[in-house]
Scaffold this active site. Structure first.
Site, PDB file in Angstrom:
ATOM      1  N   GLU A 272       0.826  -1.214   0.000  1.00  0.00           N
ATOM      2  CA  GLU A 272       0.000   0.000   0.000  1.00  0.00           C
ATOM      3  C   GLU A 272       0.860   1.264   0.000  1.00  0.00           C
ATOM      4  OE1 GLU A 272      -4.131  -1.279   2.032  1.00  0.00           O
ATOM      5  OE2 GLU A 272      -2.519  -0.891   3.460  1.00  0.00           O
ATOM      6  N   ASP A 345      -8.285  -9.521   3.464  1.00  0.00           N
ATOM      7  CA  ASP A 345      -8.110  -8.395   4.389  1.00  0.00           C
ATOM      8  C   ASP A 345      -9.194  -8.395   5.461  1.00  0.00           C
ATOM      9  OD1 ASP A 345      -7.276  -6.071   5.584  1.00  0.00           O
ATOM     10  OD2 ASP A 345      -8.000  -4.733   4.016  1.00  0.00           O
ATOM     11  N   GLU A 373     -13.430  -3.070  11.326  1.00  0.00           N
ATOM     12  CA  GLU A 373     -13.358  -2.329  10.065  1.00  0.00           C
ATOM     13  C   GLU A 373     -14.385  -2.828   9.055  1.00  0.00           C
ATOM     14  OE1 GLU A 373     -10.194  -1.672   6.352  1.00  0.00           O
ATOM     15  OE2 GLU A 373      -9.517  -2.600   8.217  1.00  0.00           O
TER      16      GLU A 373
END
Length: 681
Positions: A272, A345, A373
């Site tokens: 990332e 993820d 999340e």
């Protein structure tokens, strides 16, 4: 390891809970101080002068209402590591530990028994040795006090006040962690600012490390791989250049001079956009080993994340395996490869990460996400112990049957090496610490499983309920059922049957299966993962597709490859199937999706009804706050169901079954929803 031997159990009647207002700040440590008269009737003693041992004495002196307790250190009991042995009868209990922190852990276990109504025994013998050496919380906290993927307010760490002022919450935090056996914390975000390694911040970190030490907690830091450039003025951060190695060696020496028990570094590299050794043509192993050599003289560890998330033409799920499996056996002994529980993820459901079965010659650790999340933030009640257990108990078959992820990481197959486990913290400055009173259960459950991965989700839930609310069976039973159902409920109203990553872009709160961002990478887009078209839905990861199944050992590989044997909970993770494909119960795939989504909505609504009937057992403040959150969750469940089914219906062209409640929204209205939730990142 957990070996309880209860010959007789004497249940002690505790005072009825007084339903005064509570804000959740006490977490599961809602102990009542003992009356002076009780203090005079029993003794709590130790011969140790260690500060941690004295803390254990103080905890029991303040809260233990049972018999006499002796806390005893025995250096010969090396097999206990930082665990403990408790033995005794109704008159006297002895807690034996090889290390002072074991006495504190033993004291908290006694208090846990007391709070749950089973604190003493006529005769008791219990040994607890933790499953993992390093039981770590990863904070994704930034130096400006924002928290990436944090939903409980700003960071606990008041950097502007440190090192001179210490918030009382720091000690409360340390105490809560020690009570469940957590012994390591990474203070800052894996997307690390180099500034954390400057002298002024090292002084601030030292203040926290000094406070946490008494509770057996070591401090670690996330480090930015480009720190030699940013802080040292070097032209590059090539891990094989002597100048770079020298800079890190000097920086590590500087840190250990301030913090002698500093744990080490957590590194996110070449993922990332983060810098890493691949920027210089070096491997992950070469980058990790350079840092490992720097901390080794001080006993430090390097946790090197296997979460690599870069543009690739291959299946996103294959990337970590492709990069790390060839490096197996090349990492130093004080490097632990930190691997997310699944290959994408932290999804509501993923198959276990194939790296756990692939890296037989490397130290590896599971990374879980405690913060929600992808599970409704702090608005949704989702008890995560079943998710954690699903991964830990999954069999990799790397060494034949019963090569579970837990055994691949707890030292069973690599004895003599440091073992570890990590969880991304859900903690912030909110009064209740986690934004949702029931999200506290996930912090607790992670700690308990890090201590003993053989514990059941059921037992942990019951412990937490009794500690956090009441021992009243009329409350405990329905709330435990609700908690144990909650993860599957969330999967059903979000992404059943192996669907994954069809969230709104960036913030990941609500559904956006149609999502597309101009100029964005394909693997950022929901359509990349669901592949819905007129022919069907799902991601083909068999030999006819991306062949991600080849990264698993047999018989797992074959099981996942065949839609007839693939667990239906992962069906669309591994297969692109026709809308009229027959599921195991005879329904078409389309109908089964409709039933799963509708069932998730009904279950979320049932949570509201269950909670409403329990008002008399809960203080007013927490009852109302949980009630409000459950209402949001039920509404969000309808939003998810309508958005996904209406969108997929544009491809299936099939009717929603008559027994399923019809959508209350219009697709075009749902597609207009754009939430601005950047303040959560």
């Amino acid at each position: 390891m957990n070996k309880p031997y209860f010959l007789t159990l004497l249940i002690v009647l505790l005072p009825l809970v007084t339903l005064f207002a509570e804000d959740g700040s006490q977490l599961w440590l809602r102990y009542q101080r003992v009356a002076p008269a009780v203090s005079q009737q029993r003794t709590i003693v130790t011969k140790s002068t260690d500060e941690t041992a004295k803390l254990a004495v103080q905890e029991l002196a303040d809260y233990w209402v049972g018999q006499d307790v002796e806390l005893k250190l025995d250096a010969q009991q090396k097999q206990l590591k930082d665990g403990f042995h408790i033995q005794g009868d109704s008159k006297r209990i002895t807690v034996i530990a090889q290390q002072p922190i074991g006495l504190l852990y033993g004291a908290y276990r006694l208090l846990q028994w007391q709070q749950t109504g089973k604190n003493t025994a006529d005769k008791i013998e219990l040994t607890e040795i933790p499953s993992f050496d390093i039981r770590m919380l990863n904070h994704w906290d930034n130096l400006d006090r924002t928290v990436e993927r944090g939903y409980a307010g700003h960071s606990l760490w008041l950097w502007d006040e440190l090192p001179h002022q210490l918030s009382p919450r720091y000690e409360q935090y340390a105490r809560a962690n020690a009570s469940v056996g957590i012994n390591a914390v990474v203070l800052n975000n894996v997307n690390a600012s180099p500034q954390i390694l400057t002298p002024s911040y090292i002084h601030k970190v030292k203040a926290l490390a000094d406070l946490f030490r008494r509770y057996g907690i070591k401090v670690y830091l996330s480090a930015n791989f480009s720190s030699p450039i940013v802080l040292g003025g070097l032209p590059d951060s090539d891990p094989l250049r002597p100048e770079v190695q020298g800079w890190w060696a000097a920086k590590v020496t500087e840190i250990y001079a301030q913090i002698p028990d500093f744990g080490g570094f957590l590194i996110k590299a070449n993922s990332e956009g983060q810098p890493g050794p691949q920027d210089y043509g070096r491997s992950h192993a070469e980058g990790a080993n350079m840092l490992a050599d720097a901390v080794k003289p001080f006993g430090g560890m390097i946790m090197w994340r296997a979460f690599v998330y870069n543009p690739t033409s291959e299946d996103r799920a294959k990337q970590a395996y492709t990069e790390f499996e060839p490096l197996d056996g090349q990492f130093r002994d004080n490097v632990i490869v930190q691997i997310k529980n699944g290959a994408i993820d932290f999804q509501p459901r993923e198959p276990f990460h194939p790296l756990f079965g692939a890296m037989k010659q490397s130290n590896q650790m599971v990374e879980f996400q405690i913060t929600q999340e992808y599970l409704g933030f702090s608005n949704h009640l989702v008890y995560l112990a079943p998710l954690f257990k699903e991964t830990l108990d999954a069999d990799t078959y790397a060494h034949g049957p019963v090569s579970t992820v837990a055994k691949m990481t707890d030292g069973t197959f690599r004895p003599g090496f440091k073992t570890a486990i990590a969880g991304v913290a859900n903690i912030g400055e909110d009064a209740n610490w986690t934004g949702h009173h029931f999200a506290q259960a996930n912090w607790y459950a992670y700690g308990r499983l890090a201590w003993n991965h053989q514990l059941s989700s059921e037992d942990i839930a019951e412990e937490w309920i009794r500690l956090s609310f009441t021992n009243e069976e009329a409350f405990v039973a329905p709330v435990k059922d609700l908690m144990l159902a909650s993860r599957e409920t969330a999967v059903n109203y979000m992404m059943p049957l192996g669907l994954h990553h069809i969230f709104a872009f960036d913030h990941h709160y609500g559904p956006e299966p149609w999502g597309d961002v101009a100029g964005g990478r394909p693997d950022w887009m929901p359509w990349y993962y669901h592949n819905a078209d007129v022919n069907g839905v799902g991601f083909d990861r068999t030999a006819s597709g991306s062949n991600a199944v080849a990264q698993y050992h047999e018989p797992v590989q074959q099981q996942y490859s065949d839609p007839k044997t693939c667990p239906e909970t992962l069906l669309l993770w591994f297969h692109h199937l026709p809308w009229l494909h027959k599921t195991q119960n005879g329904n078409t795939l389309w109908d089964e999706l409709c039933f799963r989504y509708d069932g998730g909505v009904q279950e979320a609504e049932a949570f509201e009804n269950t909670w409403d009937q329990l008002e008399k057992y809960v203080d007013t403040e927490r009852f109302a706050e949980v009630q409000a959150k459950l209402k949001i969750q039920a509404q969000d469940a309808v939003w998810w169901k309508d958005a996904v089914l209406l969108y997929f219906q544009t491809f299936s062209n099939l009717p929603i079954p008559s027994s399923v409640e019809k959508p209350v929204h219009q697709l075009e209205d749902l597609q207009k929803i754009k939430l601005d939730l950047k303040h959560h990142n």
